[in-house]
Design a protein around this motif. Structure first.
Motif, short mmCIF file in Angstrom:
data_model
loop_
_atom_site.label_atom_id
_atom_site.label_comp_id
_atom_site.label_asym_id
_atom_site.label_seq_id
_atom_site.Cartn_x
_atom_site.Cartn_y
_atom_site.Cartn_z
N ILE A 63 0.84 -1.25 -0.11
CA ILE A 63 -0.09 -0.02 -0.03
C ILE A 63 1.03 1.17 -0.06
O ILE A 63 0.35 2.17 -0.81
N GLY A 64 1.88 1.49 0.88
CA GLY A 64 2.82 2.42 0.91
C GLY A 64 3.60 2.63 -0.46
O GLY A 64 3.83 3.75 -0.97
N THR A 65 3.88 1.65 -1.06
CA THR A 65 4.64 1.55 -2.48
C THR A 65 3.57 2.33 -3.41
O THR A 65 4.01 3.21 -4.40
N ILE A 66 2.27 1.65 -3.45
CA ILE A 66 1.18 2.33 -4.30
C ILE A 66 1.02 3.82 -4.07
O ILE A 66 0.96 4.49 -5.15
N PHE A 67 0.93 4.41 -2.74
CA PHE A 67 0.79 5.79 -2.67
C PHE A 67 2.05 6.39 -3.07
O PHE A 67 1.91 7.64 -3.62
N LEU A 68 3.33 5.95 -2.83
CA LEU A 68 4.32 6.51 -3.30
C LEU A 68 4.52 6.90 -4.78
O LEU A 68 4.77 7.56 -5.37
N VAL A 69 3.88 5.75 -5.46
CA VAL A 69 4.25 5.78 -6.90
C VAL A 69 3.21 6.68 -7.54
O VAL A 69 3.31 7.49 -8.20
#
Length: 79
Positions: A63-69
Motif C-alpha cells: 500500500i505504501g508503494t502504491i501511494f508513493l508511486v
C-alpha cells in the motif's frame, strides 16, 4: 529527484515499529502462558502470529508503494 533523511518520518516509523513489537510480544506471551501444556497448539498459534505479522508488513509495504508511486507520478501535475 533525491529524497533525504527526514527526522519526523523516522520518529513516526520508530514509534509504529515499537508499538508493533509490543503487540507481537504480548500476543506471543499470551499464547505461551495459555497453552503451556499443549505444545502442538502453541506452535501453531505462534506460527500464526508470525505469519500474520509478516502479512501485515507485506500489505503495508504494498500500500505504501502504491501511494508513493501515485504521489510522485501525479504530484507534479496537480495544477
Amino acid at each position: 529527484m533525491a529524497v533525504g533523511f527526514s527526522v519526523p518520518v523516522f520518529i513516526v516509523v520508530l514509534r509504529e515499529c515499537t508499538e508493533a513489537a509490543i503487540v507481537i510480544s504480548v500476543l506471543l506471551a499470551f499464547v505461551t502462558s495459555m497453552f503451556k501444556n499443549d505444545l502442538d497448539l502453541r506452535r501453531k498459534l505462534t506460527y500464526a502470529v508470525w505469519i500474520g505479522s509478516a502479512a501485515g508488513i507485506l500489505i503495508s509495504a504494498i500500500i505504501g508503494t502504491i501511494f508513493l508511486v501515485l504521489w510522485f507520478k501525479y504530484a507534479n501535475n496537480l495544477w
